[in-house]
Enzyme design. Structure first.
Site, PDB file in Angstrom:
ATOM      1  N   HIS A 143       0.828  -1.209   0.000  1.00 24.66           N
ATOM      2  CA  HIS A 143       0.000   0.000   0.000  1.00 24.66           C
ATOM      3  C   HIS A 143       0.866   1.265   0.000  1.00 24.66           C
ATOM      4  O   HIS A 143       0.388   2.333  -0.354  1.00 24.66           O
ATOM      5  CB  HIS A 143      -0.908  -0.016   1.234  1.00 24.66           C
ATOM      6  CG  HIS A 143      -2.323   0.412   0.964  1.00 24.66           C
ATOM      7  ND1 HIS A 143      -2.942   0.345  -0.263  1.00 24.66           N
ATOM      8  CD2 HIS A 143      -3.256   0.913   1.813  1.00 24.66           C
ATOM      9  CE1 HIS A 143      -4.184   0.782  -0.161  1.00 24.66           C
ATOM     10  NE2 HIS A 143      -4.399   1.138   1.082  1.00 24.66           N
TER      11      HIS A 143
ATOM     12  N   ASN B 222      -7.150   6.393   3.406  1.00 26.27           N
ATOM     13  CA  ASN B 222      -8.562   6.670   3.165  1.00 26.27           C
ATOM     14  C   ASN B 222      -8.924   8.145   3.256  1.00 26.27           C
ATOM     15  O   ASN B 222      -9.984   8.550   2.795  1.00 26.27           O
ATOM     16  CB  ASN B 222      -9.443   5.896   4.157  1.00 26.27           C
ATOM     17  CG  ASN B 222      -9.275   4.404   4.014  1.00 26.27           C
ATOM     18  OD1 ASN B 222      -8.566   3.917   3.137  1.00 26.27           O
ATOM     19  ND2 ASN B 222      -9.929   3.666   4.884  1.00 26.27           N
TER      20      ASN B 222
ATOM     21  N   ASP C  33      -0.804   2.169  -5.454  1.00 24.73           N
ATOM     22  CA  ASP C  33      -0.828   0.731  -5.704  1.00 24.73           C
ATOM     23  C   ASP C  33      -2.088   0.373  -6.488  1.00 24.73           C
ATOM     24  O   ASP C  33      -3.101   1.061  -6.396  1.00 24.73           O
ATOM     25  CB  ASP C  33      -0.772  -0.056  -4.386  1.00 24.73           C
ATOM     26  CG  ASP C  33      -1.931   0.270  -3.452  1.00 24.73           C
ATOM     27  OD1 ASP C  33      -2.287   1.454  -3.296  1.00 24.73           O
ATOM     28  OD2 ASP C  33      -2.484  -0.668  -2.841  1.00 24.73           O
TER      29      ASP C  33
ATOM     30  N   ASN D 181      -9.414   3.492  -2.057  1.00 25.16           N
ATOM     31  CA  ASN D 181      -9.891   4.513  -1.116  1.00 25.16           C
ATOM     32  C   ASN D 181      -9.074   5.797  -1.142  1.00 25.16           C
ATOM     33  O   ASN D 181      -9.608   6.875  -0.914  1.00 25.16           O
ATOM     34  CB  ASN D 181      -9.948   3.936   0.293  1.00 25.16           C
ATOM     35  CG  ASN D 181     -11.043   2.900   0.424  1.00 25.16           C
ATOM     36  OD1 ASN D 181     -12.076   2.984  -0.227  1.00 25.16           O
ATOM     37  ND2 ASN D 181     -10.811   1.904   1.256  1.00 25.16           N
TER      38      ASN D 181
END
Length: 190
Positions: free
Chosen positions: A26, A73, A98, A119
């Site tokens: 991530h 997020n 990613d 997100n």
């Protein structure tokens, strides 16, 4: 007529802050921006508008490098605040993230379009009020078996997986440099 990309003034890598996330899929956006800074000889980072920010010369032009310090997020908040502060438009940013829908190790540029349930991209699009911004999509592939996507992208990488992650960051940084110097490739425009 839809917006078109402009000269890139800000490269934003997406990731999660903190050492526990540093070596996770991530955080490929953060790793890519770190490679760009290293290649440019930039070592000074400062906290600005909720982001870690550095300035680097890429292709003879000064570009802002940013790593939002909110979690993925909610990364759109700090990025939009930095953009307002620096008078940067959505068409002048390049977001590195990613991408589970690309095979591991593949890197592609993209202008606008869908958010692929990402997100971080959703947060940015919501805060900017547009999906019209440039992206570098870093392929991490799909999780094996029945592993949840969240577990896959947040698992600490070791050994060969860490080596592949570092190569991906180098490849993504090279594509970022080409986009900053030459603009978005024709095949990246929708």
């Amino acid at each position: 007529m839809s917006a078109r990309p402009k000269e890139i003034r800000l490269v934003c890598g997406l990731g999660n802050p903190g050492p526990e996330y540093e070596r996770t899929r991530h955080n490929i956006g953060f790793a890519t921006v770190d490679v760009l800074a290293e290649r440019a000889g930039t070592r000074y980072w400062k906290s600005e508008a909720g982001c870690m920010v550095a300035r680097a010369l890429i292709g003879g032009r000064e570009v802002i490098l940013a790593k939002p310090q909110d979690f993925m997020n909610t990364s759109g908040g700090p990025l939009s605040k930095l953009m307002r502060q620096e008078h940067v438009t959505p068409a002048e940013i390049l977001v590195v993230h990613d991408e589970v829908d690309l095979p591991a190790g593949e890197v592609r540029a993209k202008w606008g379009g869908g958010l692929n349930a990402h997100n971080g991209l959703r947060s940015i699009a919501n805060k900017l009020g547009t999906r019209d911004f440039s992206r570098i999509r870093c392929g991490i592939g799909r999780p094996p078996g029945k592993m949840q996507v969240a577990d896959y992208v947040l698992r600490e990488l070791k050994g060969g997986f860490l080596d592949e992650f570092q190569i991906l960051a180098q490849d993504a940084a090279s594509l970022c440099e080409r986009v900053v110097k030459d603009g978005m490739p024709a095949d990246a425009l929708r």
